[in-house]
Design a protein around this motif. Structure first.
Motif: not given
Length: 365
Positions: A80-86, A129-130, A155-160, A173-179
């Motif tokens: 899963v591709i994701t950010t290193p800054f979170s 991609v998260l 495409l998974i959105e972390d909208c925390a 939260g309404a763009f990807g496969h899941i939010g």
């Protein structure tokens, strides 16, 4: 002496304190504390607000991420591709389901995942991609959608940190496969303990999420899978329903505080947050870059009873549990060395922002 916490929940909640107390009392008098009418109503109201066909609540934001990955079929052997800054929860959820996080560097202006760097990181094992909408600023969702569709990725959105944030007039939260959302008390829609929410456009996924959050069970004492005990309780749902009615106002207040900071600190030797006029930043944090002596500046603020936080001091790939998991990513490394978040919350008044900014300018001088 000026005293400013990172989040003043009393100032935030004072205008709706009576509503909150009435909501809590309503639940106490109902005798229904788990999986009742308040949770159902909150899920429906959240789905409507976010523009998502389905919203399923759970116990916390981390569980939202884990459950999202599980329903996406992501597990052992997947990447899963994701950010290193979170915050670590994003990476933790990937590890929890047995998958491998693949870190891609961030954009130096937005602190969000840089879409241009994603294609070279894709392998035969890549499944998703998260993306994190960090500090309340939506990531570049158009570019991310193009990439994920081209390579057949989820495409998974972390909208925390971004409840109510918009990208081109559509809620995140309404763009990807899941939010995935968090209701940790300091978040834009902050609860009074832990809580989480998952949005999806799929009825089948929503049904699976409801099963997984309840011990893998749709019917009492009949378990179709190994699930979790991850339910939002009635008291939290009732309190969140009160605050949901005011979320646009809260986010407007955060943007106003950010604007004051930008005005008062315009001449400061800092890199101030950037944003796109087409994207609605909700400023869960107001994060600046301090090019020189960040830690010393923070200590001086502390002496003045002004809170500040470093979100985040260490790239995720440098966490002990992930040592040697990735090559250094230069933008992330630099941001981790220089970032500093200043107090921001609904109810923060201009006079306090101005006084805080004046002290910070004095320290920087």
């Amino acid at each position: 002496m000026l005293k400013v916490p990172m989040v003043d929940t009393q100032a935030w909640h004072a205008p709706v304190q009576d509503e909150l107390e009435q909501a809590a009392l309503r639940v106490l008098r109902s005798g229904q504390f788990i999986s009742g009418a308040e949770v159902a109503a909150f899920e429906q109201e959240s789905a409507c607000y976010l523009g998502s066909p389905y919203a399923v609540s759970c116990a916390n934001g981390t569980d939202a991420l884990v459950l999202a990955l599980l329903t996406a079929g992501i597990g052992n052997g997947d990447e899963v591709i994701t950010t290193p800054f979170s915050f670590f929860a994003t990476t933790e959820a990937i590890l929890r389901v047995g998958a491998t996080p693949v870190f891609v560097d961030i954009d130096h202006k937005t602190f969000n995942l840089d879409p241009a760097l994603i294609p070279p990181a894709i392998s035969a094992k890549t499944k998703a991609v998260l993306v994190v909408h960090l500090f309340g600023l939506p990531a570049e969702l158009d570019a991310l959608t193009v990439i994920t569709e081209k390579y057949g990725l989820l495409l998974i959105e972390d909208c925390a940190q971004a409840f109510g944030a918009s990208y081109q007039e559509k809620k995140v939260g309404a763009f990807g496969h899941i939010g995935c959302f968090s209701f940790f008390p300091s978040k834009n829609l902050g609860g009074f303990g832990d809580g989480g929410l998952i949005t999806t456009g799929s009825a089948a996924i929503a049904d699976q999420l409801k099963q997984l959050r309840n011990h893998g069970s749709r019917l009492s004492y009949y378990h179709e899978s190994v699930g979790y005990n991850s339910r939002l309780d009635e008291v939290q749902a009732a309190l969140l329903r009160v605050k949901l009615k005011h979320i646009n106002h809260y986010n407007h207040q955060r943007r106003q505080v950010a604007q004051w900071y930008k005005e008062y600190l315009s001449e400061a030797p800092l890199v101030l947050p950037s944003g796109n006029d087409e994207n609605t930043h909700t400023y869960n944090q107001f994060t600046v870059l301090v090019p020189d002596h960040r830690d010393a500046v923070q200590k001086q603020l502390e002496k003045q009873s002004i809170a500040s936080r470093v979100f985040y001091p260490t790239p995720l790939y440098r966490q002990p549990v992930l040592s040697n998991a990735s090559r250094p990513l230069p933008v992330c490394e630099k941001v981790c060395e220089q970032c500093l978040s200043l107090p921001i919350f609904p109810g923060m008044v201009a006079e306090k922002v101005k006084a805080l900014s004046a002290i910070l300018l004095e320290i920087l001088a």
